[in-house]
Design a protein around this motif. Structure first.
Motif, short mmCIF file in Angstrom:
data_model
loop_
_atom_site.label_atom_id
_atom_site.label_comp_id
_atom_site.label_asym_id
_atom_site.label_seq_id
_atom_site.Cartn_x
_atom_site.Cartn_y
_atom_site.Cartn_z
N GLU A 95 -37.21 20.89 94.82
CA GLU A 95 -38.44 20.38 94.20
C GLU A 95 -39.72 20.80 94.91
N THR A 96 -39.62 21.55 95.99
CA THR A 96 -40.82 21.91 96.75
C THR A 96 -40.95 23.39 97.04
N ILE A 97 -39.84 24.15 96.93
CA ILE A 97 -39.87 25.55 97.36
C ILE A 97 -39.77 26.47 96.14
N PRO A 98 -40.82 27.23 95.85
CA PRO A 98 -40.74 28.18 94.74
C PRO A 98 -39.82 29.35 95.08
N THR A 99 -39.42 30.08 94.07
CA THR A 99 -38.46 31.18 94.27
C THR A 99 -39.06 32.51 93.82
N TYR A 100 -38.49 33.58 94.35
CA TYR A 100 -38.99 34.92 94.05
C TYR A 100 -38.42 35.44 92.73
N SER B 64 -43.74 30.54 105.33
CA SER B 64 -43.92 30.40 106.77
C SER B 64 -44.14 31.75 107.46
N TYR B 65 -44.51 32.75 106.70
CA TYR B 65 -44.72 34.09 107.23
C TYR B 65 -46.15 34.55 106.96
N GLN B 66 -46.64 35.39 107.82
CA GLN B 66 -47.94 36.01 107.55
C GLN B 66 -47.87 36.79 106.24
N ALA B 67 -46.74 37.38 105.97
CA ALA B 67 -46.58 38.15 104.75
C ALA B 67 -46.72 37.29 103.50
N SER B 68 -46.54 35.97 103.63
CA SER B 68 -46.66 35.08 102.47
C SER B 68 -48.05 35.16 101.86
N HIS B 69 -49.06 35.48 102.67
CA HIS B 69 -50.43 35.57 102.17
C HIS B 69 -50.63 36.82 101.31
N LEU C 244 -32.35 40.29 114.94
CA LEU C 244 -32.52 40.43 113.50
C LEU C 244 -33.68 39.57 113.01
N PHE C 245 -34.43 40.09 112.08
CA PHE C 245 -35.55 39.40 111.46
C PHE C 245 -35.03 38.55 110.31
N TYR C 246 -35.17 37.22 110.43
CA TYR C 246 -34.73 36.34 109.35
C TYR C 246 -35.70 36.48 108.17
N TRP C 247 -35.15 36.79 107.00
CA TRP C 247 -35.99 37.06 105.83
C TRP C 247 -35.28 36.55 104.58
#
Length: 280
Positions: A40-45, A15-20, A4-7
Protein backbone atom coordinates in the motif's frame (compact mmCIF):
# COMPACT_ATOMS: atom_id res chain seq x y z
CA UNK A 1 35.04 -11.14 -1.52
CA UNK A 2 32.69 -9.53 -4.02
CA UNK A 3 30.67 -6.35 -3.51
CA UNK A 4 27.26 -6.28 -5.17
CA UNK A 5 25.01 -3.25 -5.63
CA UNK A 6 21.53 -4.00 -4.29
CA UNK A 7 19.06 -2.86 -6.94
CA UNK A 8 15.36 -3.73 -6.69
CA UNK A 9 14.00 -4.69 -10.09
CA UNK A 10 10.36 -3.89 -9.36
CA UNK A 11 9.76 -1.91 -6.16
CA UNK A 12 10.42 1.82 -6.21
CA UNK A 13 11.70 2.14 -2.65
CA UNK A 14 12.83 5.75 -3.30
CA UNK A 15 16.06 5.36 -1.33
CA UNK A 16 18.54 6.02 -4.13
CA UNK A 17 19.91 9.16 -5.69
CA UNK A 18 18.83 7.65 -8.97
CA UNK A 19 15.20 7.80 -7.76
CA UNK A 20 15.25 11.53 -8.52
CA UNK A 21 15.89 10.70 -12.18
CA UNK A 22 13.07 8.18 -12.51
CA UNK A 23 11.13 8.63 -15.78
CA UNK A 24 7.89 10.59 -15.61
CA UNK A 25 4.85 8.30 -15.68
CA UNK A 26 7.14 5.32 -15.23
CA UNK A 27 5.12 3.61 -12.52
CA UNK A 28 3.02 0.55 -13.30
CA UNK A 29 -0.75 1.03 -13.44
CA UNK A 30 -3.53 -1.55 -13.29
CA UNK A 31 -6.42 -1.82 -15.75
CA UNK A 32 -8.27 0.96 -13.94
CA UNK A 33 -5.35 3.35 -14.29
CA UNK A 34 -4.43 3.13 -10.61
CA UNK A 35 -0.73 2.87 -9.67
CA UNK A 36 0.03 -0.70 -8.63
CA UNK A 37 1.37 -0.54 -5.07
CA UNK A 38 3.04 -3.11 -2.83
CA UNK A 39 2.17 -3.02 0.87
CA UNK A 40 0.00 0.00 0.00
CA UNK A 41 2.97 2.38 0.09
CA UNK A 42 5.55 1.29 -2.51
CA UNK A 43 4.90 1.98 -6.21
CA UNK A 44 6.21 -0.44 -8.82
CA UNK A 45 8.17 -0.07 -12.04
CA UNK A 46 6.50 -0.41 -15.43
CA UNK A 47 9.17 -2.50 -17.09
CA UNK A 48 7.24 -2.57 -20.36
CA UNK A 49 8.52 1.01 -20.91
CA UNK A 50 11.90 1.32 -22.61
CA UNK A 51 12.66 4.51 -20.66
CA UNK A 52 12.23 2.67 -17.33
CA UNK A 53 14.43 -0.21 -18.44
CA UNK A 54 17.08 2.21 -19.68
CA UNK A 55 17.06 4.13 -16.39
CA UNK A 56 17.36 0.93 -14.36
CA UNK A 57 20.14 -0.63 -16.44
CA UNK A 58 22.05 2.69 -16.63
CA UNK A 59 21.96 2.95 -12.83
CA UNK A 60 23.25 -0.61 -12.50
CA UNK A 61 26.07 0.06 -14.97
CA UNK A 62 27.03 3.27 -13.14
CA UNK A 63 27.30 1.33 -9.89
CA UNK A 64 29.85 -1.05 -11.35
CA UNK A 65 31.73 1.51 -13.46
CA UNK A 66 31.92 4.42 -11.03
CA UNK A 67 31.05 2.78 -7.72
CA UNK A 68 33.58 0.00 -7.98
CA UNK A 69 31.01 -2.77 -7.47
CA UNK A 70 31.70 -6.27 -8.76
CA UNK A 71 28.13 -6.57 -9.96
CA UNK A 72 24.52 -6.15 -8.91
CA UNK A 73 21.97 -8.06 -6.85
CA UNK A 74 18.60 -7.78 -8.59
CA UNK A 75 15.77 -8.24 -6.11
CA UNK A 76 12.04 -8.93 -6.53
CA UNK A 77 12.08 -10.53 -9.97
CA UNK A 78 9.50 -13.04 -8.76
CA UNK A 79 7.13 -10.21 -7.89
CA UNK A 80 7.15 -9.12 -11.52
CA UNK A 81 6.23 -12.57 -12.80
CA UNK A 82 3.70 -13.46 -10.07
CA UNK A 83 0.64 -14.93 -11.77
CA UNK A 84 -1.73 -12.87 -9.62
CA UNK A 85 -0.71 -9.73 -11.48
CA UNK A 86 -2.23 -10.99 -14.72
CA UNK A 87 -5.74 -10.34 -13.42
CA UNK A 88 -4.90 -6.83 -12.26
CA UNK A 89 -3.00 -5.87 -15.40
CA UNK A 90 -4.70 -7.86 -18.15
CA UNK A 91 -3.04 -10.38 -20.43
CA UNK A 92 -1.43 -7.90 -22.81
CA UNK A 93 0.14 -5.71 -20.12
CA UNK A 94 1.21 -8.68 -18.02
CA UNK A 95 3.00 -10.20 -21.03
CA UNK A 96 4.63 -6.88 -21.90
CA UNK A 97 5.80 -6.47 -18.29
CA UNK A 98 7.45 -9.89 -18.23
CA UNK A 99 9.01 -9.41 -21.65
CA UNK A 100 10.32 -6.07 -20.40
CA UNK A 101 11.99 -7.72 -17.42
CA UNK A 102 13.86 -10.12 -19.71
CA UNK A 103 14.91 -7.25 -21.98
CA UNK A 104 16.09 -5.23 -18.96
CA UNK A 105 18.27 -8.07 -17.68
CA UNK A 106 19.81 -8.52 -21.12
CA UNK A 107 20.42 -4.78 -21.38
CA UNK A 108 21.98 -4.70 -17.92
CA UNK A 109 24.40 -7.54 -18.67
CA UNK A 110 25.44 -5.77 -21.85
CA UNK A 111 26.00 -2.41 -20.14
CA UNK A 112 27.78 -3.81 -17.09
CA UNK A 113 30.06 -6.05 -19.11
CA UNK A 114 30.57 -9.83 -19.14
CA UNK A 115 33.06 -9.77 -16.27
CA UNK A 116 30.53 -8.30 -13.83
CA UNK A 117 28.13 -10.41 -11.76
CA UNK A 118 24.35 -10.21 -11.96
CA UNK A 119 22.68 -12.25 -9.22
CA UNK A 120 18.95 -12.33 -8.69
CA UNK A 121 16.53 -13.35 -5.97
CA UNK A 122 15.36 -16.15 -6.15
CA UNK A 123 14.60 -19.67 -7.45
CA UNK A 124 12.38 -22.49 -6.23
CA UNK A 125 11.27 -25.36 -8.40
CA UNK A 126 10.48 -23.86 -11.79
CA UNK A 127 10.12 -20.34 -10.37
CA UNK A 128 12.96 -18.10 -11.47
CA UNK A 129 14.67 -20.75 -13.58
CA UNK A 130 13.92 -18.72 -16.71
CA UNK A 131 16.27 -15.99 -15.46
CA UNK A 132 19.31 -18.22 -14.97
CA UNK A 133 20.51 -18.02 -18.61
CA UNK A 134 20.37 -14.21 -18.33
CA UNK A 135 22.34 -13.92 -15.08
CA UNK A 136 25.37 -15.18 -13.17
CA UNK A 137 23.22 -16.96 -10.60
CA UNK A 138 20.66 -16.60 -7.86
CA UNK A 139 19.90 -16.47 -4.16
CA UNK A 140 17.46 -18.85 -2.49
CA UNK A 141 16.36 -16.45 0.19
CA UNK A 142 14.06 -18.10 2.71
CA UNK A 143 15.34 -21.63 3.25
CA UNK A 144 13.57 -23.06 6.29
CA UNK A 145 11.89 -19.78 7.21
CA UNK A 146 9.05 -17.53 6.02
CA UNK A 147 7.85 -19.04 2.70
CA UNK A 148 10.55 -21.74 2.77
CA UNK A 149 9.16 -23.86 5.62
CA UNK A 150 8.09 -27.46 5.08
CA UNK A 151 9.80 -30.57 3.78
CA UNK A 152 8.47 -30.14 0.24
CA UNK A 153 9.69 -26.57 -0.13
CA UNK A 154 13.05 -27.33 1.43
CA UNK A 155 13.52 -30.27 -0.95
CA UNK A 156 12.61 -28.03 -3.89
CA UNK A 157 15.17 -25.47 -2.76
CA UNK A 158 17.95 -28.03 -2.46
CA UNK A 159 17.16 -29.55 -5.84
CA UNK A 160 17.02 -26.09 -7.44
CA UNK A 161 20.36 -25.12 -5.89
CA UNK A 162 22.10 -28.24 -7.14
CA UNK A 163 20.62 -28.01 -10.65
CA UNK A 164 21.59 -24.35 -11.04
CA UNK A 165 25.12 -24.99 -9.76
CA UNK A 166 25.59 -27.93 -12.11
CA UNK A 167 24.57 -25.58 -14.92
CA UNK A 168 27.52 -23.38 -13.99
CA UNK A 169 25.64 -20.76 -11.99
CA UNK A 170 26.41 -19.19 -8.62
CA UNK A 171 23.87 -20.01 -5.90
CA UNK A 172 23.62 -18.51 -2.43
CA UNK A 173 21.43 -20.39 0.04
CA UNK A 174 20.09 -17.95 2.66
CA UNK A 175 19.29 -19.90 5.82
CA UNK A 176 17.86 -18.73 9.15
CA UNK A 177 18.36 -19.69 12.82
CA UNK A 178 14.63 -20.01 13.52
CA UNK A 179 14.09 -16.31 14.21
CA UNK A 180 14.27 -13.11 12.21
CA UNK A 181 14.80 -9.39 12.69
CA UNK A 182 11.03 -8.98 12.50
CA UNK A 183 10.57 -10.86 15.79
CA UNK A 184 10.33 -7.90 18.17
CA UNK A 185 10.68 -9.94 21.36
CA UNK A 186 13.71 -11.79 20.07
CA UNK A 187 15.40 -8.56 19.01
CA UNK A 188 15.20 -7.33 22.60
CA UNK A 189 17.68 -10.04 23.59
CA UNK A 190 21.40 -9.19 23.78
CA UNK A 191 23.37 -9.84 20.62
CA UNK A 192 25.49 -12.46 22.36
CA UNK A 193 22.35 -14.40 23.24
CA UNK A 194 21.14 -14.34 19.64
CA UNK A 195 24.53 -15.60 18.43
CA UNK A 196 24.45 -18.38 21.02
CA UNK A 197 21.02 -19.52 19.78
CA UNK A 198 22.15 -19.29 16.16
CA UNK A 199 25.18 -21.47 16.92
CA UNK A 200 22.99 -24.07 18.62
CA UNK A 201 20.74 -24.22 15.54
CA UNK A 202 23.35 -24.19 12.80
CA UNK A 203 23.67 -27.93 12.18
CA UNK A 204 20.37 -28.49 10.35
CA UNK A 205 20.61 -25.66 7.77
CA UNK A 206 24.33 -26.23 7.24
CA UNK A 207 23.83 -29.97 6.72
CA UNK A 208 21.02 -29.27 4.25
CA UNK A 209 23.32 -26.98 2.31
CA UNK A 210 26.10 -29.56 2.24
CA UNK A 211 23.97 -32.42 0.91
CA UNK A 212 23.17 -30.37 -2.21
CA UNK A 213 26.16 -28.03 -2.58
CA UNK A 214 28.25 -28.05 -5.73
CA UNK A 215 30.97 -25.72 -6.98
CA UNK A 216 30.00 -22.04 -6.72
CA UNK A 217 27.41 -22.62 -3.97
CA UNK A 218 27.56 -20.34 -0.94
CA UNK A 219 25.97 -20.53 2.51
CA UNK A 220 24.49 -17.44 4.18
CA UNK A 221 23.26 -17.75 7.77
CA UNK A 222 21.89 -14.65 9.51
CA UNK A 223 18.63 -13.47 11.04
CA UNK A 224 18.30 -10.41 8.82
CA UNK A 225 20.03 -8.18 6.33
CA UNK A 226 22.07 -5.66 8.34
CA UNK A 227 25.38 -6.00 10.17
CA UNK A 228 23.65 -6.30 13.55
CA UNK A 229 21.71 -9.35 12.33
CA UNK A 230 24.65 -11.73 12.59
CA UNK A 231 26.33 -10.85 9.32
CA UNK A 232 29.85 -10.76 10.78
CA UNK A 233 29.51 -13.42 13.46
CA UNK A 234 31.50 -16.61 12.95
CA UNK A 235 30.81 -20.28 13.64
CA UNK A 236 33.36 -22.94 14.61
CA UNK A 237 32.04 -25.29 11.92
CA UNK A 238 33.25 -22.88 9.23
CA UNK A 239 36.84 -23.58 10.26
CA UNK A 240 36.58 -27.37 10.20
CA UNK A 241 38.12 -29.27 7.28
CA UNK A 242 35.46 -30.56 4.91
CA UNK A 243 37.31 -31.83 1.88
CA UNK A 244 35.89 -32.78 -1.47
CA UNK A 245 32.58 -34.63 -1.77
CA UNK A 246 32.96 -38.37 -2.34
CA UNK A 247 29.83 -38.44 -4.48
CA UNK A 248 26.29 -37.15 -4.75
CA UNK A 249 23.87 -37.25 -1.84
CA UNK A 250 21.79 -40.42 -1.47
CA UNK A 251 18.13 -39.74 -0.84
CA UNK A 252 15.59 -42.03 0.81
CA UNK A 253 12.21 -40.39 1.17
CA UNK A 254 12.86 -37.12 3.00
CA UNK A 255 16.28 -38.23 4.26
CA UNK A 256 19.64 -37.49 2.67
CA UNK A 257 23.16 -38.77 3.29
CA UNK A 258 26.38 -37.52 1.75
CA UNK A 259 30.04 -38.22 2.36
CA UNK A 260 32.88 -35.73 2.17
CA UNK A 261 36.56 -36.43 2.68
CA UNK A 262 36.40 -35.22 6.28
CA UNK A 263 32.69 -35.22 7.16
CA UNK A 264 29.61 -37.44 6.99
CA UNK A 265 26.30 -35.60 6.55
CA UNK A 266 22.78 -36.84 7.33
CA UNK A 267 19.55 -34.84 7.07
CA UNK A 268 15.87 -35.56 7.64
CA UNK A 269 13.69 -32.82 6.18
CA UNK A 270 10.52 -34.25 7.68
CA UNK A 271 11.75 -34.07 11.28
CA UNK A 272 14.09 -31.14 10.53
CA UNK A 273 17.00 -32.89 12.19
CA UNK A 274 20.54 -33.40 11.00
CA UNK A 275 23.97 -34.62 12.03
CA UNK A 276 27.44 -33.75 10.82
CA UNK A 277 30.18 -36.18 11.81
CA UNK A 278 33.44 -34.27 11.48
CA UNK A 279 36.30 -36.73 10.99
CA UNK A 280 39.01 -34.29 12.06
Amino acid sequence: AKVLFYWNAFLDVRSYQASHEFPTEGHLKDQRGKTLMVRETIPTYDLSQASVRGWWSDTAAKAVREGGCDGIFADALAQVTAAGKRKRLGDEKYTALNDGLVAMLEETRRKCGPEKLVLFNGIRGDDGVQFLPLTSGAMIEHFGHFSGVGKEKMAEDLEAMRAAALAGKIVCLKAWPGFAWLDADMMKKPHDELVRLARERLTFPLACFLVAAEANCYFCYTWGYSEEHGTFDWYPEFDKPLGAPLGEAKRTGWSYRREFAYASISVNLETQTAHIDWKQ
